[in-house]
Design a protein around this motif. Structure first.
Motif, PDB file in Angstrom:
ATOM      1  N   ARG A 127      86.955 -23.698 -82.482  1.00 15.20           N
ATOM      2  CA  ARG A 127      86.045 -24.829 -82.307  1.00 15.20           C
ATOM      3  C   ARG A 127      86.738 -26.117 -82.697  1.00 15.20           C
ATOM      4  N   ASP A 129      83.055 -30.561 -81.606  1.00 21.62           N
ATOM      5  CA  ASP A 129      82.221 -29.356 -81.669  1.00 21.62           C
ATOM      6  C   ASP A 129      82.340 -28.497 -80.410  1.00 21.62           C
ATOM      7  N   LEU A 162      83.809 -25.617 -78.043  1.00 25.24           N
ATOM      8  CA  LEU A 162      84.425 -24.301 -78.216  1.00 25.24           C
ATOM      9  C   LEU A 162      85.475 -24.104 -77.134  1.00 25.24           C
TER      10      LEU A 162
END
Length: 517
Positions: free
Chosen positions: A425, A430, A432
């Motif tokens: 991550r 944020d 992925l």
């Protein structure tokens, strides 16, 4: 292949042969066979007790066997045993030639009496510092017991076999066609695994031992120093260790141990053990401790069901590699997830790998791997690398290395048999993301081996044993030293000093206890 100095040293060793031996080569027309022929033809003329034949029929080529004259080889080397394995070759020559091994007579008798019959294969890399101990142990078993044989297989030479067996960490041992074990194993551990009645006999012997004045748990530098300092006081001293040497066994170059300009972990561990055994210390190796029971005599319970007792106890259980603790890590350990780049790196030649951790160990691992693998991605949780500047400069000069900062590893992916990816991550966005790769080397520091002490002695929030200036824990008569404690710097030389401090603290406790009794 062997320079003049090495030939001279080897010739001196071969003077210790007590009976003729044969080198039996199995070669083909390849370049590696030519290299092996050169090595064997350099060795054979060094002693009139060594002869060389080329009529070997081993399935792996190039390879050669070592046998007493007139016998079939029970020891084989598939590949060219140079690097760390050259010592394995020298010992195989000497021991096959009748030179006695440096083991306890009782252990030698136990090996000769081992039941059954088996052929062992050990996959190694020549840069692996853990592999020689395993190779030498199985070679010695084959020397002493005619029902056992062993072949060392260099994974770099037999890459097709590595792929077929899906070997992704070394040393990797097979018994016949079955998985026997992986990682460092001592001769005692291997023999105990082969001798089904050994564990109970050992437990009975331990139960019969009287209480120690000082009982040390752990056999790393702190434990060794504690044992020496205690024994020199003339008091009854015992040391119970899961593996003597501890984390030092997994260390390569050591250049900051004062008065020793340069050494490596296995050599230092051997020197520590020899120093301890020079004193009247009861060394109990291969013992895993599971519980501490404080009392007038503190009880130390072992995994085999036996217990030891001590008027004082010194805890020197060290530390282990910190894990990522993400899904897939445990499932793919030794199937692409690795913790020793020096040992397992050569198995990933030409592949894409990741290194987790941006401290000195992580950056050093990435630099080393970059010379072997196709591409390295270093992933660091922080917004900057924490390694020394000189290491960072070297890392950034390498064309096949990428660095990803501010990233949290979240999952290891695989196809059921080996690693094929890693998710992380991006902590800034944020988001992925996933990397497609075939190996993950985890280098994120150490965890103290203190889980078994929770609720017994006071531990810090990081799980370290809290100690005072004398090594005393929260339990009277129980001391601690080394990497398992709150000592701020985890260094070998600091651990040895802390072990000496704890031993002196324990001795002082014994004197004061006797004076008030």
């Amino acid at each position: 292949m062997l320079d003049t100095a090495i030939k001279s040293q080897l010739q001196a060793y071969l003077e210790k042969l007590q009976r003729p031996i044969e080198l039996v080569a199995s070669l083909d027309d390849g370049a590696k066979s030519a290299e092996l022929r050169e090595l064997l033809e350099a060795i054979a003329p060094l002693s009139d007790k060594v002869s060389l034949r080329y009529d070997g029929d081993h399935a792996l080529r190039p390879s050669f066997g070592v046998a007493a004259q007139g016998e079939s080889p029970r020891i084989h080397f598939a590949g060219i045993p140079m690097g760390h394995e050259f010592t394995s070759l020298v010992l195989a020559l000497l021991q096959t030639g009748g030179h006695p091994p440096k083991i306890e007579p009782a252990l030698a008798d136990q090996i000769r009496a081992l039941p059954g019959k088996a052929d062992f294969q050990t996959f190694v890399s020549l840069s692996c510092h853990n592999c020689p101990d395993v190779v030498q142990a199985f070679n010695l078993i084959a020397v002493l017991n005619p029902n056992y044989s062993h072949v060392m297989i260099d994974g770099a030479v037999f890459s097709d076999l590595v792929e077929q067996r899906q070997v992704m960490a070394v040393p990797k041992v097979y018994r016949d066609a079955d998985d026997f074990g992986s990682g460092r194993m001592t001769l005692e551990e291997i023999v105990a695994k082969l001798d089904t009645g050994a564990a109970e006999r050992e437990a009975e012997a331990i139960r019969a031992k009287d209480a120690f004045d000082v009982l040390i748990v752990g056999g790393g530098p702190a434990g060794a120093a504690a044992a020496i300092y205690a024994a020199r006081k003339g008091i009854r001293t015992g040391i119970a260790a899961e593996r003597f040497g501890g984390q030092v066994l997994d260390t390569l170059a050591i250049e900051n141990f004062i008065s020793v300009t340069e050494t490596d972990g296995p050599k230092l561990a051997m020197a520590l053990e020899q120093h301890v055994k020079a004193y009247d210390v009861d060394v109990m190796n291969g013992q895993r401790v599971v519980e501490l029971v404080p009392g007038e005599l503190t009880e130390v319970k072992l995994a085999n069901g036996a217990s030891l007792r001590g008027r004082t106890v010194i805890l020197t259980t060290g530390a282990r590699w910190r894990e990522m603790n993400v899904p897939g890590e445990a499932e793919y350990r030794n199937k692409g997830v690795a913790y020793c780049p020096h040992c397992d790196g050569p198995l990933f030649k030409g592949k894409r790998v990741a290194v987790i951790g941006g401290g000195n160990s992580g950056v050093e691992a990435a630099i080393d791997l970059a010379g072997v693998v196709a591409h390295v991605t270093l992933i660091e949780f922080d917004t900057k690398l924490r390694a020394d500047a000189v290491l960072q400069d070297k890392l950034r000069s390498l064309p096949n290395v990428d660095v990803i900062l501010n990233a949290l590893s979240t999952e290891v992916h695989g196809d059921g048999s080996k690693v094929n990816g890693l998710s992380y991550r991006d902590r800034a966005t944020d988001e992925l993301k996933r990397l497609d790769l075939e190996g993950i080397f985890v280098q994120i520091g150490l965890l103290p081996n203190t889980d078994w002490l929770k609720g017994t002695v006071a531990l810090s929030p990081r799980g370290e044993i809290e100690i005072d200036a004398r090594g005393q824990t929260s339990v009277p008569g129980v001391f601690a030293a080394g990497d398992c404690t709150t000592v701020p710097y985890k260094q070998i030389i600091i651990a040895t000093g802390a072990g000496a401090t704890a031993a002196l603290g324990a001795f002082d406790h014994l004197i004061r206890s006797s004076a008030t009794a």
